[in-house]
Design a protein around this motif. Structure first.
Motif, PDB file in Angstrom:
ATOM      1  N   ASP A 227      53.498 -76.645 205.552  1.00  0.00           N
ATOM      2  CA  ASP A 227      53.565 -75.206 205.280  1.00  0.00           C
ATOM      3  C   ASP A 227      52.293 -74.798 204.529  1.00  0.00           C
ATOM      4  O   ASP A 227      52.067 -75.251 203.410  1.00  0.00           O
ATOM      5  N   CYS A 242      57.336 -75.551 208.989  1.00  0.00           N
ATOM      6  CA  CYS A 242      56.583 -76.800 208.825  1.00  0.00           C
ATOM      7  C   CYS A 242      56.832 -77.765 209.990  1.00  0.00           C
ATOM      8  O   CYS A 242      57.974 -78.084 210.314  1.00  0.00           O
ATOM      9  N   VAL A 244      56.177 -80.910 210.116  1.00  0.00           N
ATOM     10  CA  VAL A 244      56.755 -82.179 209.641  1.00  0.00           C
ATOM     11  C   VAL A 244      58.276 -82.058 209.640  1.00  0.00           C
ATOM     12  O   VAL A 244      58.989 -82.977 210.073  1.00  0.00           O
ATOM     13  N   VAL A 260      65.759 -82.931 203.044  1.00  0.00           N
ATOM     14  CA  VAL A 260      64.336 -82.573 203.162  1.00  0.00           C
ATOM     15  C   VAL A 260      64.173 -81.058 202.985  1.00  0.00           C
ATOM     16  O   VAL A 260      63.324 -80.590 202.220  1.00  0.00           O
ATOM     17  N   CYS A 264      62.439 -79.324 199.753  1.00  0.00           N
ATOM     18  CA  CYS A 264      61.218 -78.582 200.074  1.00  0.00           C
ATOM     19  C   CYS A 264      61.299 -77.191 199.442  1.00  0.00           C
ATOM     20  O   CYS A 264      60.389 -76.756 198.747  1.00  0.00           O
ATOM     21  N   ARG A 269      60.401 -82.217 195.839  1.00  0.00           N
ATOM     22  CA  ARG A 269      59.779 -83.376 196.501  1.00  0.00           C
ATOM     23  C   ARG A 269      58.441 -82.931 197.091  1.00  0.00           C
ATOM     24  O   ARG A 269      58.361 -81.860 197.697  1.00  0.00           O
ATOM     25  N   GLY A 270      57.444 -83.752 196.918  1.00  0.00           N
ATOM     26  CA  GLY A 270      56.120 -83.398 197.427  1.00  0.00           C
ATOM     27  C   GLY A 270      56.013 -83.687 198.925  1.00  0.00           C
ATOM     28  O   GLY A 270      56.826 -84.426 199.500  1.00  0.00           O
ATOM     29  N   CYS A 271      54.984 -83.103 199.532  1.00  0.00           N
ATOM     30  CA  CYS A 271      54.795 -83.288 200.972  1.00  0.00           C
ATOM     31  C   CYS A 271      54.473 -84.743 201.328  1.00  0.00           C
ATOM     32  O   CYS A 271      54.880 -85.232 202.382  1.00  0.00           O
ATOM     33  N   CYS A 274      57.645 -86.612 201.529  1.00  0.00           N
ATOM     34  CA  CYS A 274      58.386 -86.118 202.695  1.00  0.00           C
ATOM     35  C   CYS A 274      57.836 -86.739 203.984  1.00  0.00           C
ATOM     36  O   CYS A 274      58.590 -87.162 204.875  1.00  0.00           O
TER      37      CYS A 274
END
Ligand code: SF4
Length: 338
Positions: A227, A242, A244, A260, A264, A269-271, A274
Protein backbone atom coordinates in the motif's frame (compact mmCIF):
# COMPACT_ATOMS: atom_id res chain seq x y z
CA UNK A 1 -24.70 -43.19 -18.70
CA UNK A 2 -27.00 -40.20 -18.41
CA UNK A 3 -30.39 -41.89 -18.86
CA UNK A 4 -29.53 -45.55 -19.27
CA UNK A 5 -29.47 -45.36 -23.06
CA UNK A 6 -27.38 -42.33 -24.08
CA UNK A 7 -23.72 -42.34 -23.13
CA UNK A 8 -22.92 -39.18 -21.21
CA UNK A 9 -20.04 -37.31 -22.77
CA UNK A 10 -18.10 -34.95 -20.56
CA UNK A 11 -17.66 -31.49 -22.04
CA UNK A 12 -14.36 -31.22 -23.83
CA UNK A 13 -12.08 -28.30 -23.01
CA UNK A 14 -8.84 -27.18 -24.58
CA UNK A 15 -6.23 -24.78 -23.31
CA UNK A 16 -2.62 -24.04 -24.13
CA UNK A 17 0.38 -22.28 -22.64
CA UNK A 18 3.43 -20.88 -24.41
CA UNK A 19 6.72 -22.50 -23.44
CA UNK A 20 9.01 -20.03 -21.75
CA UNK A 21 10.55 -22.52 -19.34
CA UNK A 22 9.40 -23.26 -15.82
CA UNK A 23 5.90 -21.94 -15.08
CA UNK A 24 5.63 -18.98 -12.72
CA UNK A 25 3.25 -17.76 -10.07
CA UNK A 26 1.05 -15.94 -12.60
CA UNK A 27 0.76 -19.04 -14.81
CA UNK A 28 -0.16 -21.05 -11.75
CA UNK A 29 -2.79 -18.73 -10.29
CA UNK A 30 -4.19 -17.64 -13.65
CA UNK A 31 -4.37 -21.05 -15.32
CA UNK A 32 -2.65 -24.18 -13.99
CA UNK A 33 -4.33 -24.25 -10.57
CA UNK A 34 -7.69 -24.11 -12.29
CA UNK A 35 -6.75 -26.68 -14.92
CA UNK A 36 -5.83 -29.18 -12.20
CA UNK A 37 -9.27 -28.73 -10.60
CA UNK A 38 -11.05 -29.14 -13.94
CA UNK A 39 -9.66 -32.57 -14.72
CA UNK A 40 -12.47 -34.54 -13.03
CA UNK A 41 -15.30 -32.54 -14.47
CA UNK A 42 -14.13 -32.16 -18.07
CA UNK A 43 -12.50 -34.09 -20.87
CA UNK A 44 -9.33 -31.98 -20.85
CA UNK A 45 -6.70 -31.30 -23.50
CA UNK A 46 -3.65 -29.34 -22.27
CA UNK A 47 -1.17 -28.17 -24.86
CA UNK A 48 2.29 -26.63 -24.85
CA UNK A 49 1.95 -24.22 -27.74
CA UNK A 50 5.42 -24.03 -29.26
CA UNK A 51 4.09 -23.13 -32.74
CA UNK A 52 2.73 -19.96 -31.13
CA UNK A 53 6.03 -19.25 -29.37
CA UNK A 54 7.88 -18.74 -32.65
CA UNK A 55 5.86 -15.58 -33.34
CA UNK A 56 7.64 -13.86 -30.46
CA UNK A 57 11.07 -14.60 -31.90
CA UNK A 58 12.02 -17.36 -29.48
CA UNK A 59 15.66 -18.51 -29.69
CA UNK A 60 15.63 -21.96 -31.42
CA UNK A 61 18.44 -23.11 -29.13
CA UNK A 62 16.28 -22.43 -26.09
CA UNK A 63 12.88 -23.57 -27.33
CA UNK A 64 13.29 -27.37 -26.81
CA UNK A 65 14.50 -26.86 -23.24
CA UNK A 66 11.67 -24.44 -22.56
CA UNK A 67 9.15 -27.01 -23.80
CA UNK A 68 10.63 -29.66 -21.51
CA UNK A 69 10.66 -27.32 -18.51
CA UNK A 70 7.04 -26.37 -19.04
CA UNK A 71 6.09 -30.05 -19.40
CA UNK A 72 7.78 -30.72 -16.05
CA UNK A 73 5.85 -27.79 -14.53
CA UNK A 74 2.57 -29.16 -15.93
CA UNK A 75 3.20 -32.55 -14.34
CA UNK A 76 4.59 -31.08 -11.12
CA UNK A 77 1.45 -29.05 -10.36
CA UNK A 78 -0.76 -32.08 -10.96
CA UNK A 79 -1.86 -32.09 -14.58
CA UNK A 80 -2.50 -35.77 -14.93
CA UNK A 81 -1.84 -37.77 -18.13
CA UNK A 82 -4.24 -40.45 -16.85
CA UNK A 83 -7.12 -37.97 -16.86
CA UNK A 84 -6.13 -35.49 -19.56
CA UNK A 85 -4.31 -35.32 -22.87
CA UNK A 86 -1.01 -33.47 -22.41
CA UNK A 87 1.07 -32.80 -25.50
CA UNK A 88 3.18 -30.40 -27.55
CA UNK A 89 1.46 -28.47 -30.35
CA UNK A 90 4.15 -28.99 -33.01
CA UNK A 91 3.78 -32.77 -32.60
CA UNK A 92 0.27 -32.54 -34.06
CA UNK A 93 0.57 -30.89 -37.48
CA UNK A 94 -3.19 -30.71 -37.88
CA UNK A 95 -3.16 -27.46 -35.84
CA UNK A 96 -1.15 -25.55 -38.42
CA UNK A 97 -2.92 -27.22 -41.31
CA UNK A 98 -6.34 -26.20 -40.03
CA UNK A 99 -5.06 -22.69 -39.31
CA UNK A 100 -4.13 -22.36 -42.99
CA UNK A 101 -7.57 -23.51 -44.09
CA UNK A 102 -9.21 -21.06 -41.65
CA UNK A 103 -7.47 -18.25 -43.57
CA UNK A 104 -10.21 -18.84 -46.15
CA UNK A 105 -12.96 -17.70 -43.78
CA UNK A 106 -11.20 -15.08 -41.62
CA UNK A 107 -11.37 -11.42 -42.67
CA UNK A 108 -8.09 -9.52 -42.21
CA UNK A 109 -10.09 -6.68 -40.65
CA UNK A 110 -11.18 -8.97 -37.80
CA UNK A 111 -7.53 -9.81 -37.07
CA UNK A 112 -6.44 -6.19 -37.23
CA UNK A 113 -9.05 -5.28 -34.64
CA UNK A 114 -7.54 -7.59 -32.00
CA UNK A 115 -6.24 -5.57 -29.05
CA UNK A 116 -3.20 -7.81 -28.57
CA UNK A 117 -2.27 -7.43 -32.24
CA UNK A 118 -2.51 -3.65 -32.04
CA UNK A 119 -0.45 -3.64 -28.86
CA UNK A 120 2.29 -5.94 -30.20
CA UNK A 121 2.36 -4.32 -33.66
CA UNK A 122 2.85 -0.88 -32.10
CA UNK A 123 6.10 -2.08 -30.52
CA UNK A 124 7.85 -3.40 -33.65
CA UNK A 125 8.91 -1.74 -36.86
CA UNK A 126 8.10 -4.63 -39.17
CA UNK A 127 5.13 -6.73 -38.06
CA UNK A 128 5.55 -10.49 -38.70
CA UNK A 129 2.42 -11.99 -40.30
CA UNK A 130 2.42 -14.54 -37.47
CA UNK A 131 1.44 -11.84 -34.97
CA UNK A 132 -1.55 -10.92 -37.09
CA UNK A 133 -2.51 -14.55 -37.74
CA UNK A 134 -1.90 -15.75 -34.19
CA UNK A 135 -5.63 -15.87 -33.30
CA UNK A 136 -6.32 -18.06 -36.37
CA UNK A 137 -3.93 -20.67 -35.02
CA UNK A 138 -5.60 -20.33 -31.63
CA UNK A 139 -8.97 -20.95 -33.30
CA UNK A 140 -7.51 -24.04 -34.99
CA UNK A 141 -6.05 -25.28 -31.66
CA UNK A 142 -9.50 -25.24 -30.13
CA UNK A 143 -11.66 -26.26 -33.07
CA UNK A 144 -9.52 -29.13 -34.31
CA UNK A 145 -10.70 -30.92 -31.13
CA UNK A 146 -14.25 -29.52 -31.44
CA UNK A 147 -13.84 -28.29 -27.89
CA UNK A 148 -17.03 -27.23 -26.13
CA UNK A 149 -15.35 -24.65 -23.94
CA UNK A 150 -12.05 -22.97 -23.21
CA UNK A 151 -10.78 -21.82 -19.82
CA UNK A 152 -9.43 -18.35 -20.53
CA UNK A 153 -8.36 -15.24 -18.73
CA UNK A 154 -10.15 -11.97 -19.43
CA UNK A 155 -7.26 -10.95 -21.76
CA UNK A 156 -7.99 -13.88 -24.09
CA UNK A 157 -11.74 -13.36 -24.33
CA UNK A 158 -11.43 -11.41 -27.60
CA UNK A 159 -9.42 -14.19 -29.25
CA UNK A 160 -11.99 -16.75 -28.20
CA UNK A 161 -14.71 -14.55 -29.70
CA UNK A 162 -12.74 -14.69 -32.95
CA UNK A 163 -12.57 -18.50 -32.73
CA UNK A 164 -16.35 -18.55 -32.33
CA UNK A 165 -16.68 -16.30 -35.40
CA UNK A 166 -14.37 -18.57 -37.39
CA UNK A 167 -16.49 -21.60 -36.41
CA UNK A 168 -19.66 -19.77 -37.42
CA UNK A 169 -18.24 -18.63 -40.76
CA UNK A 170 -16.84 -22.05 -41.57
CA UNK A 171 -20.16 -23.71 -40.72
CA UNK A 172 -22.03 -21.20 -42.89
CA UNK A 173 -19.69 -21.75 -45.85
CA UNK A 174 -19.11 -25.49 -45.70
CA UNK A 175 -21.86 -26.98 -43.53
CA UNK A 176 -22.22 -27.62 -39.83
CA UNK A 177 -18.85 -28.78 -38.55
CA UNK A 178 -17.65 -26.94 -35.45
CA UNK A 179 -19.29 -26.09 -32.13
CA UNK A 180 -18.91 -22.51 -30.95
CA UNK A 181 -16.73 -22.92 -27.88
CA UNK A 182 -17.86 -21.16 -24.72
CA UNK A 183 -15.54 -19.13 -22.49
CA UNK A 184 -14.90 -20.41 -18.98
CA UNK A 185 -13.64 -17.24 -17.33
CA UNK A 186 -11.79 -17.87 -14.07
CA UNK A 187 -12.48 -16.04 -10.82
CA UNK A 188 -8.81 -15.44 -9.96
CA UNK A 189 -9.07 -11.97 -11.49
CA UNK A 190 -6.04 -10.29 -12.94
CA UNK A 191 -2.86 -11.39 -11.18
CA UNK A 192 -0.72 -8.28 -10.84
CA UNK A 193 3.06 -8.52 -10.86
CA UNK A 194 5.03 -8.25 -7.62
CA UNK A 195 6.15 -4.81 -8.77
CA UNK A 196 2.52 -3.76 -9.07
CA UNK A 197 2.61 -3.94 -12.89
CA UNK A 198 -0.69 -4.92 -14.49
CA UNK A 199 0.77 -8.21 -15.69
CA UNK A 200 2.86 -10.86 -13.98
CA UNK A 201 5.49 -11.97 -16.46
CA UNK A 202 8.84 -13.69 -16.54
CA UNK A 203 10.23 -11.25 -19.10
CA UNK A 204 9.43 -8.32 -16.80
CA UNK A 205 10.95 -10.27 -13.88
CA UNK A 206 8.10 -9.48 -11.49
CA UNK A 207 7.17 -13.02 -10.59
CA UNK A 208 8.67 -16.18 -9.12
CA UNK A 209 8.97 -19.70 -10.53
CA UNK A 210 6.62 -22.34 -9.16
CA UNK A 211 9.55 -24.58 -8.29
CA UNK A 212 11.44 -21.93 -6.32
CA UNK A 213 12.84 -22.67 -2.85
CA UNK A 214 12.04 -20.41 0.10
CA UNK A 215 15.19 -18.26 -0.35
CA UNK A 216 14.27 -17.42 -3.92
CA UNK A 217 10.60 -16.85 -3.11
CA UNK A 218 11.63 -14.50 -0.31
CA UNK A 219 14.11 -12.64 -2.55
CA UNK A 220 11.22 -11.85 -4.91
CA UNK A 221 8.41 -11.31 -2.41
CA UNK A 222 10.47 -8.91 -0.27
CA UNK A 223 10.59 -6.51 -3.23
CA UNK A 224 6.81 -6.58 -3.74
CA UNK A 225 5.04 -3.23 -3.72
CA UNK A 226 2.55 -2.65 -0.91
CA UNK A 227 0.00 0.00 0.00
CA UNK A 228 1.76 3.21 -1.14
CA UNK A 229 0.14 5.14 1.73
CA UNK A 230 1.88 2.98 4.31
CA UNK A 231 5.18 4.80 4.39
CA UNK A 232 6.13 4.23 8.04
CA UNK A 233 5.51 1.10 10.07
CA UNK A 234 3.17 3.11 12.29
CA UNK A 235 0.95 4.15 9.34
CA UNK A 236 -2.26 2.13 9.14
CA UNK A 237 -2.44 0.16 5.89
CA UNK A 238 -5.20 -0.72 3.44
CA UNK A 239 -5.04 -4.43 2.65
CA UNK A 240 -7.71 -4.07 -0.01
CA UNK A 241 -5.31 -2.10 -2.23
CA UNK A 242 -2.21 -4.16 -1.42
CA UNK A 243 -0.99 -6.80 -3.86
CA UNK A 244 0.74 -8.73 -1.05
CA UNK A 245 -2.62 -9.10 0.63
CA UNK A 246 -4.19 -10.34 -2.64
CA UNK A 247 -1.53 -13.06 -2.76
CA UNK A 248 -2.14 -13.96 0.89
CA UNK A 249 -5.70 -14.81 -0.15
CA UNK A 250 -4.33 -17.50 -2.48
CA UNK A 251 -1.66 -18.94 -0.22
CA UNK A 252 -2.61 -18.33 3.43
CA UNK A 253 -5.42 -19.95 5.39
CA UNK A 254 -8.54 -17.96 6.29
CA UNK A 255 -7.40 -17.20 9.83
CA UNK A 256 -4.05 -15.83 8.62
CA UNK A 257 -5.71 -13.73 5.92
CA UNK A 258 -8.00 -12.17 8.55
CA UNK A 259 -5.08 -11.60 10.90
CA UNK A 260 -3.01 -10.00 8.11
CA UNK A 261 -5.88 -7.57 7.33
CA UNK A 262 -6.50 -6.69 10.99
CA UNK A 263 -2.85 -6.12 11.83
CA UNK A 264 -2.31 -4.13 8.64
CA UNK A 265 -5.19 -1.75 9.43
CA UNK A 266 -4.07 -1.40 13.05
CA UNK A 267 -0.39 -0.96 12.05
CA UNK A 268 0.60 -3.64 14.54
CA UNK A 269 2.62 -5.64 11.99
CA UNK A 270 5.13 -4.27 9.53
CA UNK A 271 5.13 -5.02 5.82
CA UNK A 272 8.40 -6.98 6.03
CA UNK A 273 6.94 -9.43 8.52
CA UNK A 274 3.73 -9.65 6.47
CA UNK A 275 5.74 -10.50 3.36
CA UNK A 276 7.78 -13.08 5.25
CA UNK A 277 4.61 -14.94 6.20
CA UNK A 278 3.50 -14.84 2.56
CA UNK A 279 6.87 -16.09 1.26
CA UNK A 280 6.81 -19.01 3.70
CA UNK A 281 3.28 -19.95 2.70
CA UNK A 282 4.07 -19.75 -1.02
CA UNK A 283 7.21 -21.89 -0.60
CA UNK A 284 5.21 -24.42 1.45
CA UNK A 285 2.50 -24.59 -1.24
CA UNK A 286 5.21 -25.19 -3.88
CA UNK A 287 6.95 -27.96 -1.88
CA UNK A 288 5.02 -30.88 -3.46
CA UNK A 289 5.61 -29.33 -6.91
CA UNK A 290 9.36 -29.24 -6.28
CA UNK A 291 9.31 -32.87 -5.20
CA UNK A 292 7.42 -34.05 -8.28
CA UNK A 293 9.55 -31.90 -10.59
CA UNK A 294 12.71 -33.47 -9.15
CA UNK A 295 11.31 -36.88 -10.04
CA UNK A 296 10.55 -35.90 -13.65
CA UNK A 297 13.88 -34.15 -14.10
CA UNK A 298 15.59 -37.35 -13.00
CA UNK A 299 13.43 -39.34 -15.46
CA UNK A 300 13.21 -37.30 -18.69
CA UNK A 301 12.25 -40.45 -20.61
CA UNK A 302 9.02 -40.53 -18.58
CA UNK A 303 8.19 -36.96 -19.65
CA UNK A 304 8.92 -37.87 -23.27
CA UNK A 305 6.67 -40.94 -23.06
CA UNK A 306 3.81 -38.89 -21.56
CA UNK A 307 4.11 -36.25 -24.30
CA UNK A 308 4.38 -38.88 -27.04
CA UNK A 309 1.29 -40.70 -25.80
CA UNK A 310 -0.54 -37.38 -25.43
CA UNK A 311 0.33 -36.40 -28.99
CA UNK A 312 -0.91 -39.74 -30.28
CA UNK A 313 -4.29 -39.32 -28.56
CA UNK A 314 -4.54 -35.71 -29.73
CA UNK A 315 -3.66 -36.71 -33.30
CA UNK A 316 -6.40 -39.33 -33.37
CA UNK A 317 -9.04 -36.65 -32.68
CA UNK A 318 -7.41 -33.96 -34.84
CA UNK A 319 -6.93 -36.17 -37.90
CA UNK A 320 -10.61 -37.18 -37.87
CA UNK A 321 -11.59 -33.49 -37.84
CA UNK A 322 -9.17 -32.75 -40.66
CA UNK A 323 -10.55 -35.56 -42.83
CA UNK A 324 -14.02 -34.05 -42.41
CA UNK A 325 -12.76 -30.50 -43.08
CA UNK A 326 -10.83 -31.52 -46.21
CA UNK A 327 -13.85 -33.36 -47.55
CA UNK A 328 -16.15 -30.41 -46.91
CA UNK A 329 -13.72 -27.93 -48.48
CA UNK A 330 -13.31 -30.05 -51.62
CA UNK A 331 -9.67 -30.86 -50.94
CA UNK A 332 -10.05 -34.33 -52.43
CA UNK A 333 -8.97 -34.11 -56.06
CA UNK A 334 -9.07 -37.89 -56.45
CA UNK A 335 -12.88 -37.68 -56.22
CA UNK A 336 -12.81 -35.98 -59.65
CA UNK A 337 -11.44 -39.19 -61.14
CA UNK A 338 -14.64 -40.95 -60.17
FE1 SF4 B 1 0.33 -4.99 2.47
FE2 SF4 B 1 0.86 -6.55 4.51
FE3 SF4 B 1 1.97 -4.13 4.35
FE4 SF4 B 1 -0.61 -4.39 4.84
S1 SF4 B 1 1.05 -5.08 6.15
S2 SF4 B 1 0.31 -2.95 3.38
S3 SF4 B 1 -1.16 -6.20 3.63
S4 SF4 B 1 2.32 -5.86 2.96
Amino acid sequence: MSDGTTPHRKKRIFSGMQPSGEAHLGNYLGALKRWVDMQDEYDCIWCIVDDHAITSGTDPRELPGNVFDLAVSFLAVGLDPERAIIFVQSDVHEHTELAWLFNAVTPVGDLERMTQYKDKASRVESVPAGILNYPILQAADILVYKADAVPVGEDQRQHLELARDVARKFNAAYGDTFPEPAALIGDAGRIRGLDGDAKMSKSIGNTVGILAELDEVWARVRTAVTDPQRVRRTDPGRPEVCNVFSLHKFFSDEETVEDVATQCRAATRGCVECKKILAENIAAAFAPFRERAAHYRAHPEEVKRILDEGAEKARAIASATMAEVRRKMGLRWRDALG
